[in-house]
Motif scaffolding. Structure first.
Motif, PDB file in Angstrom:
ATOM      1  N   CYS A  18      -2.079   3.529  -3.180  1.00 53.42           N
ATOM      2  CA  CYS A  18      -0.797   2.910  -2.831  1.00 53.42           C
ATOM      3  C   CYS A  18      -0.709   2.644  -1.332  1.00 53.42           C
ATOM      4  O   CYS A  18      -0.242   1.574  -0.905  1.00 53.42           O
ATOM      5  CB  CYS A  18       0.362   3.795  -3.276  1.00 53.42           C
ATOM      6  SG  CYS A  18       0.549   3.867  -5.071  1.00 53.42           S
ATOM      7  N   LEU A  22      -0.227  -1.041   0.337  1.00 51.20           N
ATOM      8  CA  LEU A  22       0.883  -1.337   1.245  1.00 51.20           C
ATOM      9  C   LEU A  22       0.384  -1.833   2.594  1.00 51.20           C
ATOM     10  O   LEU A  22       0.959  -2.754   3.184  1.00 51.20           O
ATOM     11  CB  LEU A  22       1.770  -0.096   1.415  1.00 51.20           C
ATOM     12  CG  LEU A  22       2.601   0.289   0.191  1.00 51.20           C
ATOM     13  CD1 LEU A  22       3.278   1.636   0.409  1.00 51.20           C
ATOM     14  CD2 LEU A  22       3.624  -0.785  -0.125  1.00 51.20           C
ATOM     15  N   GLU A  26       1.006  -5.485   4.346  1.00 54.10           N
ATOM     16  CA  GLU A  26       1.480  -5.583   5.724  1.00 54.10           C
ATOM     17  C   GLU A  26       0.591  -6.526   6.542  1.00 54.10           C
ATOM     18  O   GLU A  26       1.084  -7.368   7.301  1.00 54.10           O
ATOM     19  CB  GLU A  26       1.494  -4.188   6.350  1.00 54.10           C
ATOM     20  CG  GLU A  26       1.911  -4.161   7.807  1.00 54.10           C
ATOM     21  CD  GLU A  26       1.730  -2.777   8.418  1.00 54.10           C
ATOM     22  OE1 GLU A  26       1.233  -2.717   9.564  1.00 54.10           O
ATOM     23  OE2 GLU A  26       2.061  -1.775   7.763  1.00 54.10           O
TER      24      GLU A  26
END
Length: 128
Positions: A18, A22, A26
């Protein structure tokens, strides 16, 4: 009847996976990937316009950074012939039958697009 043990997949919801996902999102947002693809894709489409007037080319198509130049079978040129010429010049394309497919990476520059389309044009002319 035995109880079931639902356990999922190894990386499903794993904190490390995860975190990586993420971070990737970004980076994509920071890079503005959508705008980059649109800009580079427009440049690629413009560079491919000249292939539409070549006698040995049957079809040219592109969407974003995915494109293809399809050779006209009546021309006598094959994808393998053109592919061999591009390889001599240090550029490798994916050859699918008589179609020269291309999908450069997101980090491709306009100069690099200019280079590989020039090589493709020279190679089609040399093979013909």
């Amino acid at each position: 009847m035995a109880d079931t043990f639902g356990h999922g997949l190894t990386y499903e919801g794993h904190p490390v996976s995860c975190a990586v996902a993420l971070k990737a999102i970004e980076i994509y947002e920071r890079m503005d990937v959508e705008a980059t693809v649109q800009a580079r894709g427009a440049h690629l489409a413009t560079r491919l316009e000249r292939f539409k007037t070549m006698n040995s080319v049957g079809n040219v198509r592109s969407k974003g950074l995915i494109a293809a130049v399809e050779l006209d079978p009546a021309s006598g040129l094959t994808g393998a012939m053109v592919g061999a010429e591009t390889e001599k010049r240090g550029v490798f394309f994916r050859i699918i039958g008589d179609t020269i497919a291309m999908s450069p990476p997101l980090i491709v520059s306009d100069d690099e697009i200019d280079h590989f389309t020039d090589v493709l044009e020279d190679s089609i002319q040399a093979a013909g």
